[in-house]
Motif scaffolding. Structure first.
Motif, PDB file in Angstrom:
ATOM      1  N   ASN A  86       0.808  -1.226   0.000  1.00 16.67           N
ATOM      2  CA  ASN A  86       0.000   0.000   0.000  1.00 16.67           C
ATOM      3  C   ASN A  86       0.835   1.267   0.000  1.00 16.67           C
ATOM      4  O   ASN A  86       0.289   2.364   0.080  1.00 16.67           O
ATOM      5  CB  ASN A  86      -0.994   0.002   1.167  1.00 16.67           C
ATOM      6  CG  ASN A  86      -0.318  -0.052   2.524  1.00 16.67           C
ATOM      7  OD1 ASN A  86       0.912  -0.094   2.628  1.00 16.67           O
ATOM      8  ND2 ASN A  86      -1.120  -0.064   3.576  1.00 16.67           N
ATOM      9  N   GLN A  87       2.141   1.134  -0.111  1.00 15.38           N
ATOM     10  CA  GLN A  87       3.021   2.290  -0.285  1.00 15.38           C
ATOM     11  C   GLN A  87       3.505   2.407  -1.731  1.00 15.38           C
ATOM     12  O   GLN A  87       4.325   3.278  -2.037  1.00 15.38           O
ATOM     13  CB  GLN A  87       4.230   2.173   0.655  1.00 15.38           C
ATOM     14  CG  GLN A  87       3.868   2.004   2.121  1.00 15.38           C
ATOM     15  CD  GLN A  87       3.099   3.184   2.671  1.00 15.38           C
ATOM     16  OE1 GLN A  87       3.553   4.318   2.593  1.00 15.38           O
ATOM     17  NE2 GLN A  87       1.916   2.918   3.231  1.00 15.38           N
ATOM     18  N   GLY A  88       2.988   1.540  -2.608  1.00 11.22           N
ATOM     19  CA  GLY A  88       3.361   1.598  -4.011  1.00 11.22           C
ATOM     20  C   GLY A  88       4.622   0.851  -4.384  1.00 11.22           C
ATOM     21  O   GLY A  88       5.106   0.969  -5.513  1.00 11.22           O
ATOM     22  N   TYR A  89       5.167   0.065  -3.467  1.00  8.79           N
ATOM     23  CA  TYR A  89       6.378  -0.713  -3.727  1.00  8.79           C
ATOM     24  C   TYR A  89       6.015  -2.130  -4.168  1.00  8.79           C
ATOM     25  O   TYR A  89       5.105  -2.756  -3.612  1.00  8.79           O
ATOM     26  CB  TYR A  89       7.256  -0.793  -2.479  1.00  8.79           C
ATOM     27  CG  TYR A  89       8.008   0.468  -2.152  1.00  8.79           C
ATOM     28  CD1 TYR A  89       9.372   0.573  -2.423  1.00  8.79           C
ATOM     29  CD2 TYR A  89       7.364   1.554  -1.570  1.00  8.79           C
ATOM     30  CE1 TYR A  89      10.078   1.737  -2.120  1.00  8.79           C
ATOM     31  CE2 TYR A  89       8.053   2.724  -1.267  1.00  8.79           C
ATOM     32  CZ  TYR A  89       9.412   2.806  -1.544  1.00  8.79           C
ATOM     33  OH  TYR A  89      10.099   3.957  -1.248  1.00  8.79           O
ATOM     34  N   GLY A  90       6.751  -2.647  -5.144  1.00  6.87           N
ATOM     35  CA  GLY A  90       6.645  -4.048  -5.490  1.00  6.87           C
ATOM     36  C   GLY A  90       7.474  -4.880  -4.528  1.00  6.87           C
ATOM     37  O   GLY A  90       8.468  -4.401  -3.970  1.00  6.87           O
ATOM     38  N   ASN A  91       7.068  -6.129  -4.332  1.00 10.73           N
ATOM     39  CA  ASN A  91       7.782  -7.030  -3.415  1.00 10.73           C
ATOM     40  C   ASN A  91       7.787  -8.442  -3.992  1.00 10.73           C
ATOM     41  O   ASN A  91       6.724  -9.021  -4.223  1.00 10.73           O
ATOM     42  CB  ASN A  91       7.099  -7.070  -2.049  1.00 10.73           C
ATOM     43  CG  ASN A  91       7.117  -5.746  -1.310  1.00 10.73           C
ATOM     44  OD1 ASN A  91       7.969  -5.507  -0.465  1.00 10.73           O
ATOM     45  ND2 ASN A  91       6.170  -4.864  -1.626  1.00 10.73           N
ATOM     46  N   PHE A  92       8.973  -8.952  -4.248  1.00 12.11           N
ATOM     47  CA  PHE A  92       9.130 -10.387  -4.491  1.00 12.11           C
ATOM     48  C   PHE A  92       9.473 -11.045  -3.152  1.00 12.11           C
ATOM     49  O   PHE A  92      10.288 -10.511  -2.389  1.00 12.11           O
ATOM     50  CB  PHE A  92      10.262 -10.670  -5.483  1.00 12.11           C
ATOM     51  CG  PHE A  92       9.964 -10.278  -6.896  1.00 12.11           C
ATOM     52  CD1 PHE A  92       8.924 -10.879  -7.592  1.00 12.11           C
ATOM     53  CD2 PHE A  92      10.728  -9.313  -7.544  1.00 12.11           C
ATOM     54  CE1 PHE A  92       8.646 -10.524  -8.906  1.00 12.11           C
ATOM     55  CE2 PHE A  92      10.466  -8.949  -8.851  1.00 12.11           C
ATOM     56  CZ  PHE A  92       9.419  -9.551  -9.542  1.00 12.11           C
ATOM     57  N   ILE A  93       8.853 -12.183  -2.864  1.00  8.71           N
ATOM     58  CA  ILE A  93       9.199 -12.934  -1.659  1.00  8.71           C
ATOM     59  C   ILE A  93       9.495 -14.371  -2.058  1.00  8.71           C
ATOM     60  O   ILE A  93       8.653 -15.045  -2.659  1.00  8.71           O
ATOM     61  CB  ILE A  93       8.071 -12.911  -0.604  1.00  8.71           C
ATOM     62  CG1 ILE A  93       7.646 -11.475  -0.272  1.00  8.71           C
ATOM     63  CG2 ILE A  93       8.535 -13.619   0.663  1.00  8.71           C
ATOM     64  CD1 ILE A  93       6.520 -11.387   0.742  1.00  8.71           C
ATOM     65  N   VAL A  94      10.713 -14.820  -1.742  1.00 11.68           N
ATOM     66  CA  VAL A  94      11.095 -16.214  -1.936  1.00 11.68           C
ATOM     67  C   VAL A  94      10.865 -16.920  -0.606  1.00 11.68           C
ATOM     68  O   VAL A  94      11.430 -16.527   0.424  1.00 11.68           O
ATOM     69  CB  VAL A  94      12.576 -16.326  -2.352  1.00 11.68           C
ATOM     70  CG1 VAL A  94      12.953 -17.782  -2.575  1.00 11.68           C
ATOM     71  CG2 VAL A  94      12.840 -15.498  -3.615  1.00 11.68           C
ATOM     72  N   VAL A  95      10.019 -17.943  -0.614  1.00 15.84           N
ATOM     73  CA  VAL A  95       9.616 -18.613   0.627  1.00 15.84           C
ATOM     74  C   VAL A  95      10.196 -20.024   0.649  1.00 15.84           C
ATOM     75  O   VAL A  95       9.903 -20.834  -0.231  1.00 15.84           O
ATOM     76  CB  VAL A  95       8.078 -18.677   0.746  1.00 15.84           C
ATOM     77  CG1 VAL A  95       7.674 -19.231   2.103  1.00 15.84           C
ATOM     78  CG2 VAL A  95       7.464 -17.293   0.522  1.00 15.84           C
TER      79      VAL A  95
END
Length: 351
Positions: A86-95
């Motif tokens: 919700n701050q406009g940042y993209g996020n990749f998460i490797v789990v």
């Protein structure tokens, strides 16, 4: 019909279940089964945060993290997700999931992994990074699946699947599936605290968690679903689900939700797949239960699920919920914005 709690994890109850022994659930569900030798698992959420203009280098960073999973101490299962916060940042998460905490520790301390995360280069790449890791003991997590093959998440590092289980389809059933719930109410013992760094300034920040911090992963997989089931998902299930996830992301703090991310699985190049799940961190299982049982945003999700469950055959639904000891948690942030993960609710160290 089986109990969700495996035989080797049973003990005399000092706390009662929500239902009587003759309770009959409304439809079949299953849980993951693990060898009695499994004592603890590790669930590592390794993130890359970026502004849209830096998407290409973020993909490369995500690929670097995945490449670090090579070798004998690699996780037994991993997946990759993307979401925009919700701050406009993209996020990749490797789990990544390990069934052997010792293998995880060797991987974490290997020169290639340790030196890469510790390098000063991580501070000057126009990217943010985070590591959110919890390691629940075998009695501290539960699973629930509407299917019995190719289990995702922590189920992939367990040995098998149960028959139909009794503890589902009623409020409080998630708690009743926890082996530890037989004798422990799983209450938190402290609050999140910044132990180094300053979230407002960026850089490297470490946050200390607390006992019984709760993590939920709740997923939907429509890879093999036909047009009818896809319509059920996108037209009936997804709208209330999206509303509920957005509510927790934006307004969940007052309810005890530290962080909520509704993510979409991606491939190694960052392309979206037909799989999604929610990642929710909560102060306690009790706080999660209160939202689930009484808040309109979840009641709409729950009633929709009950309405459409009979029409599902290829749409795969599941969840896993864990609590963990504070000493078995790691929350580290590098150049992330101050609303990321545990940063928003972590209290600064006393002056």
């Amino acid at each position: 019909m089986e109990s969700a709690i495996d035989k080797h994890l049973k003990c005399p109850r000092t706390l009662s279940r929500r239902v009587d022994d003759d309770y009959q659930p409304p439809f079949p569900m299953f849980v993951g089964r693990a060898d009695p030798k499994l004592e603890q698992v590790v669930m590592a959420y390794l993130g890359v945060q970026f502004l849209p203009v830096h998407h290409a280098i973020a993909v490369q960073a995500m690929q670097k993290i995945v490449a670090q999973f090579a070798g004998d101490d690699a996780p037994g299962n991993h997946d990759i997700t993307y979401h925009e916060d919700n701050q406009g940042y993209g996020n990749f998460i490797v789990v990544g999931y390990w069934a052997d905490p010792a293998a995880y520790c060797r991987w974490l301390r290997s020169p290639a992994v340790e030196s890469w995360w510790a390098s000063d280069e991580r501070l000057s790449e126009h990217l943010g990074y985070f590591r959110e890791v919890v390691a629940p003991r075998a009695e501290q997590f539960e699973t629930l699946y509407a299917f019995t093959d190719d289990l995702p998440g922590v189920g992939a590092v367990m040995d098998g699947i149960s028959g139909e289980i009794q503890e589902h389809g009623y409020w409080g059933s998630a708690r009743d599936r926890f082996p530890v719930s037989q004798t422990d109410r799983m209450r938190p013992d402290a609050s999140l605290q910044v132990i180094s760094g300053d979230p407002a300034k960026g850089g490297r920040v470490l946050v200390r968690g607390h006992d019984n911090l709760t993590l939920i992963r709740s997923g939907q997989d429509w890879v093999e679903a036909g047009e009818e089931e896809r319509a059920l998902y996108f037209q009936e299930m997804l709208p209330p689900l999206q509303d509920g996830m957005d509510f927790l992301r934006d307004q969940g703090q007052a309810l005890g939700c530290y962080s909520n991310r509704f993510v979409r699985n991606v491939d190694l190049d960052g392309n979206l797949l037909d799989i999604a799940y929610d990642i929710g961190h909560w102060r306690s299982l009790d706080r999660l239960e209160r939202w689930a049982e009484s808040h309109p945003t979840h009641l709409r999700i729950f009633t929709t699920f009950f309405r459409v469950i009979g029409g599902l055959s290829k749409l795969r639904l599941y969840h896993e919920v864990s609590v963990s000891d504070g000493r078995n948690q790691l929350f580290e942030y590098i150049n992330c914005h101050a609303q990321t993960g545990m940063l928003r609710d972590a209290q600064p160290l006393p002056a």
